[in-house]
Design a protein around this motif. Structure first.
Motif, PDB file in Angstrom:
ATOM      1  N   MET A   1     -14.080  19.667  46.019  1.00  0.00           N
ATOM      2  CA  MET A   1     -13.153  18.718  46.568  1.00  0.00           C
ATOM      3  C   MET A   1     -13.214  18.396  48.129  1.00  0.00           C
ATOM      4  O   MET A   1     -13.093  19.467  48.627  1.00  0.00           O
ATOM      5  N   THR A   6      -9.924  13.397  51.276  1.00  0.00           N
ATOM      6  CA  THR A   6      -8.711  12.904  50.686  1.00  0.00           C
ATOM      7  C   THR A   6      -7.526  12.565  51.414  1.00  0.00           C
ATOM      8  O   THR A   6      -6.773  11.798  51.462  1.00  0.00           O
ATOM      9  N   ASN A  51     -19.451  10.777  44.173  1.00  0.00           N
ATOM     10  CA  ASN A  51     -18.720  11.763  43.919  1.00  0.00           C
ATOM     11  C   ASN A  51     -17.549  11.814  44.426  1.00  0.00           C
ATOM     12  O   ASN A  51     -16.747  12.684  44.466  1.00  0.00           O
ATOM     13  N   HIS A  53     -14.692   9.587  43.492  1.00  0.00           N
ATOM     14  CA  HIS A  53     -13.739   9.066  42.891  1.00  0.00           C
ATOM     15  C   HIS A  53     -12.335   9.913  42.534  1.00  0.00           C
ATOM     16  O   HIS A  53     -11.262   9.232  42.719  1.00  0.00           O
ATOM     17  N   GLU A  54     -12.430  11.218  42.264  1.00  0.00           N
ATOM     18  CA  GLU A  54     -11.371  11.850  42.109  1.00  0.00           C
ATOM     19  C   GLU A  54     -10.455  12.240  43.374  1.00  0.00           C
ATOM     20  O   GLU A  54      -9.166  12.069  43.444  1.00  0.00           O
ATOM     21  N   GLU A  55     -11.025  12.340  44.529  1.00  0.00           N
ATOM     22  CA  GLU A  55     -10.438  12.445  45.826  1.00  0.00           C
ATOM     23  C   GLU A  55      -9.907  10.825  45.948  1.00  0.00           C
ATOM     24  O   GLU A  55      -8.768  11.085  46.539  1.00  0.00           O
ATOM     25  N   LEU A  57      -8.538   8.622  43.972  1.00  0.00           N
ATOM     26  CA  LEU A  57      -7.353   8.488  43.267  1.00  0.00           C
ATOM     27  C   LEU A  57      -6.480   9.547  43.533  1.00  0.00           C
ATOM     28  O   LEU A  57      -5.135   8.926  43.614  1.00  0.00           O
ATOM     29  N   LEU A  58      -6.702  10.683  43.824  1.00  0.00           N
ATOM     30  CA  LEU A  58      -5.780  11.754  44.505  1.00  0.00           C
ATOM     31  C   LEU A  58      -4.969  11.128  45.724  1.00  0.00           C
ATOM     32  O   LEU A  58      -3.861  11.087  45.927  1.00  0.00           O
TER      33      LEU A  58
END
Length: 92
Positions: A1, A6, A51, A53-55, A57-58
């Motif tokens: 991550m 982020t 890669n 997407h998670e970051e 959204l967070l």
């Protein structure tokens, strides 16, 4: 991550949401357009870099949390002012 990404996106999204939150009632539609444009650019950047997407959204969740805290602590008690200037003179 990637925590640097982020944090950067969270601060940028929080600034955009803060602009929308503190906009004058007359200018909310214009400010909303630019905020939406900025958020779409962030989303587009996340889709280009596969890669992240998670970051992203967070980061949006952190931005919403920061703006909720700002509204809870400061924004409720200090409403948005207007650009209407009223001069009080000696006769008023």
């Amino acid at each position: 991550m990637d925590w640097g990404y982020t944090l950067l996106i969270a601060l940028f999204a929080a600034a955009l949401l803060l602009m929308a939150q503190r906009a004058e009632p007359k200018r909310r539609r214009l400010v909303g357009f630019f905020v939406l444009l900025g958020l779409l650019l962030i989303r587009h950047n996340a889709f280009i870099k596969n890669n992240l997407h998670e970051e992203t959204l967070l980061a949006f969740a952190l931005a919403l949390l920061l703006n909720g805290a700002f509204w809870l602590l400061i924004g409720r008690y200090n409403p948005v002012g207007s650009s209407e200037v009223r001069v009080i003179g000696m006769d008023d």
